[in-house]
Write a protein that holds these residues in place. Structure first.
Motif, PDB file in Angstrom:
ATOM      1  N   PHE A 103       0.577 -76.324  34.112  1.00  0.00           N
ATOM      2  CA  PHE A 103      -0.036 -77.642  34.021  1.00  0.00           C
ATOM      3  C   PHE A 103       0.641 -78.461  32.921  1.00  0.00           C
ATOM      4  CE2 PHE A 103      -3.446 -74.918  35.654  1.00  0.00           C
ATOM      5  CZ  PHE A 103      -3.856 -75.643  36.763  1.00  0.00           C
ATOM      6  N   THR A 104       0.775 -79.756  33.165  1.00  0.00           N
ATOM      7  CA  THR A 104       1.254 -80.645  32.110  1.00  0.00           C
ATOM      8  C   THR A 104       0.096 -80.900  31.144  1.00  0.00           C
ATOM      9  OG1 THR A 104       0.629 -82.684  33.253  1.00  0.00           O
ATOM     10  CG2 THR A 104       2.802 -81.756  33.752  1.00  0.00           C
ATOM     11  N   GLU A 105       0.413 -81.461  30.002  1.00  0.00           N
ATOM     12  CA  GLU A 105      -0.632 -81.753  29.025  1.00  0.00           C
ATOM     13  C   GLU A 105      -1.610 -82.782  29.579  1.00  0.00           C
ATOM     14  OE1 GLU A 105       1.501 -82.863  25.526  1.00  0.00           O
ATOM     15  OE2 GLU A 105       2.190 -80.816  25.111  1.00  0.00           O
ATOM     16  N   ASN A 106      -1.122 -83.743  30.340  1.00  0.00           N
ATOM     17  CA  ASN A 106      -2.005 -84.741  30.955  1.00  0.00           C
ATOM     18  C   ASN A 106      -2.899 -84.110  32.020  1.00  0.00           C
ATOM     19  OD1 ASN A 106      -1.148 -86.933  29.414  1.00  0.00           O
ATOM     20  ND2 ASN A 106       0.509 -87.462  30.840  1.00  0.00           N
ATOM     21  N   GLU A 107      -2.369 -83.134  32.753  1.00  0.00           N
ATOM     22  CA  GLU A 107      -3.186 -82.461  33.766  1.00  0.00           C
ATOM     23  C   GLU A 107      -4.295 -81.645  33.111  1.00  0.00           C
ATOM     24  OE1 GLU A 107      -0.121 -81.842  37.530  1.00  0.00           O
ATOM     25  OE2 GLU A 107      -0.145 -80.371  35.899  1.00  0.00           O
ATOM     26  N   ILE A 108      -4.001 -81.028  31.970  1.00  0.00           N
ATOM     27  CA  ILE A 108      -5.036 -80.282  31.242  1.00  0.00           C
ATOM     28  C   ILE A 108      -6.145 -81.237  30.799  1.00  0.00           C
ATOM     29  CG2 ILE A 108      -5.535 -79.052  29.091  1.00  0.00           C
ATOM     30  CD1 ILE A 108      -4.307 -77.260  31.153  1.00  0.00           C
ATOM     31  N   LYS A 109      -5.769 -82.388  30.282  1.00  0.00           N
ATOM     32  CA  LYS A 109      -6.768 -83.377  29.876  1.00  0.00           C
ATOM     33  C   LYS A 109      -7.590 -83.833  31.081  1.00  0.00           C
ATOM     34  CE  LYS A 109      -4.011 -85.167  26.005  1.00  0.00           C
ATOM     35  NZ  LYS A 109      -3.254 -86.345  25.477  1.00  0.00           N
ATOM     36  N   GLY A 110      -6.918 -83.991  32.223  1.00  0.00           N
ATOM     37  CA  GLY A 110      -7.615 -84.393  33.434  1.00  0.00           C
ATOM     38  C   GLY A 110      -8.616 -83.347  33.898  1.00  0.00           C
ATOM     39  N   LEU A 111      -8.256 -82.059  33.792  1.00  0.00           N
ATOM     40  CA  LEU A 111      -9.169 -80.976  34.161  1.00  0.00           C
ATOM     41  C   LEU A 111     -10.390 -80.958  33.254  1.00  0.00           C
ATOM     42  CD1 LEU A 111      -6.733 -77.999  34.925  1.00  0.00           C
ATOM     43  CD2 LEU A 111      -8.265 -79.110  36.538  1.00  0.00           C
ATOM     44  N   PHE A 112     -10.161 -81.120  31.950  1.00  0.00           N
ATOM     45  CA  PHE A 112     -11.281 -81.136  31.011  1.00  0.00           C
ATOM     46  C   PHE A 112     -12.218 -82.307  31.297  1.00  0.00           C
ATOM     47  CE2 PHE A 112      -8.745 -78.801  27.450  1.00  0.00           C
ATOM     48  CZ  PHE A 112      -8.850 -77.631  28.174  1.00  0.00           C
ATOM     49  N   VAL A 134     -16.864 -75.376  28.886  1.00  0.00           N
ATOM     50  CA  VAL A 134     -16.529 -74.521  27.741  1.00  0.00           C
ATOM     51  C   VAL A 134     -15.652 -73.353  28.173  1.00  0.00           C
ATOM     52  CG1 VAL A 134     -18.640 -73.136  27.956  1.00  0.00           C
ATOM     53  CG2 VAL A 134     -17.467 -73.250  25.769  1.00  0.00           C
ATOM     54  N   LEU A 135     -15.848 -72.856  29.385  1.00  0.00           N
ATOM     55  CA  LEU A 135     -15.040 -71.740  29.871  1.00  0.00           C
ATOM     56  C   LEU A 135     -13.579 -72.152  30.021  1.00  0.00           C
ATOM     57  CD1 LEU A 135     -14.870 -68.841  30.943  1.00  0.00           C
ATOM     58  CD2 LEU A 135     -15.397 -69.729  33.217  1.00  0.00           C
ATOM     59  N   LEU A 136     -13.340 -73.338  30.607  1.00  0.00           N
ATOM     60  CA  LEU A 136     -11.964 -73.806  30.764  1.00  0.00           C
ATOM     61  C   LEU A 136     -11.281 -73.975  29.412  1.00  0.00           C
ATOM     62  CD1 LEU A 136     -12.052 -76.475  33.625  1.00  0.00           C
ATOM     63  CD2 LEU A 136     -11.530 -74.044  33.772  1.00  0.00           C
ATOM     64  N   ARG A 137     -11.998 -74.547  28.461  1.00  0.00           N
ATOM     65  CA  ARG A 137     -11.418 -74.754  27.132  1.00  0.00           C
ATOM     66  C   ARG A 137     -11.134 -73.429  26.443  1.00  0.00           C
ATOM     67  NH1 ARG A 137     -14.325 -79.416  28.159  1.00  0.00           N
ATOM     68  NH2 ARG A 137     -13.510 -81.330  27.184  1.00  0.00           N
TER      69      ARG A 137
END
Length: 330
Positions: A103-112, A134-137
């Motif tokens: 995942f890109t950093e932007n995709e991680i932010k999008g998932l959160f 909380v699990l994803l983080r």
């Protein structure tokens, strides 16, 4: 055969080797031999071939290798016990061609963001909405496996020492996953709301840390369904079961992003890889290299690292850049 199977499994368990896979493979052997009316206290070539064709046919190469490897060790063990058995040769070890999704950093932010905005039309007592963010983080911040995460107990979180204690790991070794300040804040908030559940014993040290609305342990399948919803909300294409992206790719991504951050901070790459290997819970640095499937478009600075350091990653980087058409041509 039962005494030999039991003693073999026990010998592995005493050495700290997890025996679940071994148990199932030998159970499969035991059941097959019983169906064939096998009465001897040894296994000859005919009996082995019969088992192989019954249980290894049409299986993935990696699965066949695992089954034959366990069988071979068991037959050698029986030979050492004075029972002469046929010992097969190991098949060629499967070299995975799987390239994990990073995942890109932007995709991680999008998932959160998608996890934080989860809503349901109807209330369900066993909902996972409270635990998913909380699990994803936790998965991304600590790089622990999803199986390790859902097995965590309340007692495993040590806020004073800023670590998560992992006992049920893949390689059977205890390790510590670091807690950074932001993850600690998220975990404390989750625990505060989770403790409001009208569930007896939810705060007990031996109770599971991550639970659904009924206070029950999470399942990989249930979390997987929510994760696919989050991918859709974050506009990240889901390519299928084999290609992902999957929850486990958060672990791959955490590894890659950690190396990128250390490089951007000017850290010595010679020191970074062993540190990263410890962070991932790997016994060997080579095991960590498996995770570093990078693309030049995403992280061009990694390609510019000292060639003497990245020599071991060259094949992985090159493989991730290859494209294969529908006819298998590169």
């Amino acid at each position: 055969m039962a005494p030999y199977i039991s003693s073999f499994v026990e010998s592995k368990t005493r050495k700290g080797i997890k025996g679940e896979d071994i148990k199932w493979i030998l159970y499969e052997l035991d059941r097959h031999l019983a169906e064939k009316g096998h009465q001897a206290c040894y296994i000859d070539r005919i009996s082995y071939d019969s088992w192989y064709h019954a249980t290894c046919g049409n299986k993935q190469v990696s699965t066949v290798y695992q089954k034959v490897s366990v069988m071979r060790r068991f037959l050698i063990y029986m030979g050492n016990m004075g029972l002469e058995c046929y010992v097969p040769r190991l098949p060629r070890k499967h070299k995975s061609e799987y390239v994990p999704y990073i995942f890109t950093e932007n995709e991680i932010k999008g998932l959160f963001a998608a996890a934080d905005n989860l809503r349901v039309k109807e209330h369900h007592a066993n909902s996972l909405m409270m635990v998913v963010p909380v699990l994803l983080r936790t998965l991304y911040s600590t790089a622990i496996r999803i199986g390790e995460a859902i097995n965590l107990r309340n007692k495993d979180i040590d806020f004073e020492k800023h670590v998560i204690v992992l006992d049920n790991t893949k390689n059977g070794r205890q390790r510590l996953a670091p807690l950074n300040e932001s993850l600690e804040k998220v975990l404390r908030q989750y625990i505060r709301y989770r403790n409001m559940l009208p569930v007896e014993g939810v705060m007990a040290p031996e109770s599971h840390l991550f639970v659904n609305g009924l206070g029950h342990k999470l399942s990989k399948r249930g979390i997987g369904r929510y994760f696919r919803k989050l991918l859709q909300e974050a506009n990240i294409p889901y390519k299928g079961h084999e290609e992902g992206p999957s929850l486990h790719n958060l672990r791959h991504t955490a590894c890659v992003h950690s190396l990128v951050r250390m490089h951007r901070q000017g850290r010595d790459i010679y020191c970074c890889l062993p540190i990263l290997s410890t962070f991932m819970g790997h016994v060997k640095v080579m095991d960590t290299e498996h995770y570093l499937r990078l693309t030049q478009n995403m992280y061009p600075e990694i390609i510019q690292m000292d060639a003497s350091v990245t020599a071991g990653l060259g094949n992985l980087i090159a493989k991730s850049l290859l494209k294969v058409d529908d006819h298998g041509n590169i």
